[in-house]
Design a protein around this motif. Structure first.
Motif, short mmCIF file in Angstrom:
data_model
loop_
_atom_site.label_atom_id
_atom_site.label_comp_id
_atom_site.label_asym_id
_atom_site.label_seq_id
_atom_site.Cartn_x
_atom_site.Cartn_y
_atom_site.Cartn_z
N ILE A 1 1.64 51.66 65.50
CA ILE A 1 0.42 51.60 64.46
C ILE A 1 -0.58 50.47 64.52
N LYS A 2 -1.84 50.66 65.08
CA LYS A 2 -2.77 49.64 65.44
C LYS A 2 -3.77 49.42 64.67
N ALA A 3 -4.40 48.36 64.86
CA ALA A 3 -5.66 48.21 64.14
C ALA A 3 -6.27 46.96 64.65
N VAL A 4 -7.75 46.91 64.05
CA VAL A 4 -8.80 45.84 64.78
C VAL A 4 -9.46 45.24 63.54
N ALA A 5 -9.53 43.72 63.57
CA ALA A 5 -9.95 43.27 62.49
C ALA A 5 -11.09 42.15 63.17
N LEU B 1 8.11 46.15 53.81
CA LEU B 1 8.43 45.66 55.23
C LEU B 1 7.54 46.48 56.06
N THR B 2 7.07 47.75 56.03
CA THR B 2 6.17 48.01 56.96
C THR B 2 4.50 47.65 56.95
N GLY B 3 4.43 46.79 56.30
CA GLY B 3 2.90 46.25 56.17
C GLY B 3 2.82 44.73 56.63
N PHE B 4 3.81 44.20 57.43
CA PHE B 4 4.11 42.98 58.10
C PHE B 4 2.93 42.50 59.22
N LEU B 5 2.63 41.63 59.12
CA LEU B 5 1.89 40.95 60.27
C LEU B 5 2.58 40.10 61.21
N PHE B 6 3.27 39.25 60.90
CA PHE B 6 4.44 38.68 61.64
C PHE B 6 5.67 38.61 60.96
N ALA B 7 6.01 39.82 60.41
CA ALA B 7 7.18 40.34 59.85
C ALA B 7 7.30 39.63 58.29
N ALA B 8 6.04 39.54 57.82
CA ALA B 8 5.79 38.79 56.64
C ALA B 8 5.08 40.01 55.84
N PRO B 9 5.29 40.10 54.51
CA PRO B 9 4.67 41.43 53.58
C PRO B 9 3.47 41.20 53.47
N ALA B 10 2.80 42.56 53.15
CA ALA B 10 1.19 42.86 53.00
C ALA B 10 0.87 42.38 51.57
N LEU B 11 -0.02 42.47 51.03
CA LEU B 11 -0.33 41.88 49.65
C LEU B 11 -0.11 43.38 48.94
N ALA B 12 0.11 43.35 47.93
CA ALA B 12 0.63 44.35 46.97
C ALA B 12 -0.79 44.43 46.08
N ASP B 13 -1.31 43.69 45.69
CA ASP B 13 -2.63 43.80 44.82
C ASP B 13 -3.86 43.82 45.82
N GLU B 14 -4.82 44.49 45.20
CA GLU B 14 -6.21 44.73 45.97
C GLU B 14 -6.85 43.44 46.28
N GLY C 1 -14.85 45.02 58.15
CA GLY C 1 -14.42 43.86 59.03
C GLY C 1 -13.04 44.29 59.41
N GLN C 2 -12.53 45.53 59.17
CA GLN C 2 -11.18 45.85 59.77
C GLN C 2 -11.05 47.48 59.48
N ALA C 3 -10.34 47.78 60.60
CA ALA C 3 -10.01 49.16 60.63
C ALA C 3 -8.61 49.73 61.43
N LEU C 4 -7.97 50.71 60.99
CA LEU C 4 -6.80 51.08 61.50
C LEU C 4 -7.17 52.09 62.45
N LYS D 1 0.49 52.47 56.98
CA LYS D 1 -0.90 52.86 57.27
C LYS D 1 -1.52 52.45 56.00
N LYS D 2 -0.68 52.61 54.94
CA LYS D 2 -1.36 52.26 53.48
C LYS D 2 -1.37 51.03 53.19
N ASP D 3 -0.41 50.29 53.70
CA ASP D 3 -0.29 48.60 53.41
C ASP D 3 -0.76 47.85 54.44
N ILE D 4 -0.80 48.23 55.57
CA ILE D 4 -1.54 47.15 56.63
C ILE D 4 -2.82 46.85 56.22
N PRO D 5 -4.09 47.63 55.77
CA PRO D 5 -5.23 47.28 55.36
C PRO D 5 -5.26 46.02 54.43
N GLY D 6 -4.13 46.04 53.43
CA GLY D 6 -4.13 44.82 52.71
C GLY D 6 -3.85 43.52 53.28
#
Length: 282
Positions: free
Chosen positions: A133-137, A9-22, A115-118, A260-265
């Motif tokens: 929590i903020k990021a740039v892409a 849940l904490t890796g959402f963009l628009f309340a959708a999950p982040a990728l679990a795999d790299e 191409g992206q950074a927290l 912070k661990k999941d948002i990059p994915g």
């Protein structure tokens, strides 16, 4: 299972999950040259407030039936922002280049490489963005096209794993109420998110919808935004911010750790979707 839900849940963009795999980010071509050239720039950072609070009332456009859409004033604004079909000039810089100059050399270096950074979390206790929590892409595409792709939240099910459904409940020309269903192990978690679109400012904002007394979300709170800046004809910088409260009995510091661990994915997956002009599938 609660720990797994928290991680997703904490890796959402628009309340959708982040990728679990790299996933491997698409190569940053034009962006690499743009940002690498500015990494060693010793010019003082510009006085820009990309996410300043605003108090002015927003216009209330109407839907196809003529009823007023209750779009609120945006929670934040940027002095560099312009309409999706325009590019603001700041001295001899595009709005995207001017935004990059507000970032630290370390962040610009990371952007050039990945191409992206927290960004650092806003530690303030007050204000609209306390605790975000903020990021740039970097997106390879025009600002107008990137805006089109990020204002289709019901299509996130096509490229973000574990998302079982993404259904449009109510659509306005300037927003959408979307119901998401997230599969975690043998359970599903449901929640509704209200998205608001501000094409006049190249901005998207969203928050957990709590207006229907007959609907109960399976998370406590969630909100966020995308602010887009044109850096070139086919290069867009996206500033992203999110706040999530899963409602689970864990300290906020633990929730932030997983975010912070999941948002990059999640950002990488979204960049792949954008760079493929919406063709990428999970």
């Amino acid at each position: 299972m609660k720990n797994t839900l928290l991680f997703l849940l904490t890796g959402f963009l628009f309340a959708a999950p982040a990728l679990a795999d790299e996933v491997v980010a698409p190569p940053v071509t034009e962006a690499t040259g743009l940002m690498a050239a500015s990494v060693t720039d010793s010019t003082p950072q510009a006085e820009v407030e990309p996410a300043a609070e605003v108090s002015a009332e927003a216009a209330t456009p109407t839907d196809d039936d003529g009823f007023a859409s209750p779009r609120p004033a945006p929670k934040g604004s940027s002095k560099l922002a312009s309409a999706i079909s325009e590019t603001r000039r700041v001295d001899d810089l595009t709005e995207g280049e001017a935004f990059l100059k507000t970032l630290s050399p370390e962040l610009r270096k990371t952007l050039a490489e990945k191409g992206q950074a927290l960004m650092e979390e806003d530690q303030s206790k007050e204000g609209a963005y306390a605790g975000y929590i903020k990021a740039v892409a970097v997106f390879e595409g025009s600002k107008e096209r990137v805006f089109e792709l990020i204002t289709e939240p019901n299509k996130q099910v096509l490229y973000l794993p574990r998302l079982e459904t993404a259904e449009t409940i109510t659509a306005f020309p300037n927003g959408e109420l979307t119901q998401f269903s997230l599969g975690v192990l043998w359970s599903s978690y449901h929640f509704r998110v209200q998205h608001w679109y501000y094409p006049e400012a190249s901005r998207v904002e969203w928050h957990l919808s709590k207006t229907d007394p007959e609907w109960e979300n399976d998370i406590e709170d969630q909100e966020g935004y995308w602010q887009l800046y044109a850096a070139g004809p086919n290069l867009t910088i996206g500033e992203y911010g999110t706040y999530v409260n899963t409602g689970l009995a864990v300290p906020k510091s633990i929730q932030d750790f997983f975010a912070k661990k999941d948002i990059p994915g999640a950002l990488t997956a979204f960049r792949k979707y954008i760079s493929s002009d919406g063709a990428f599938r999970r």
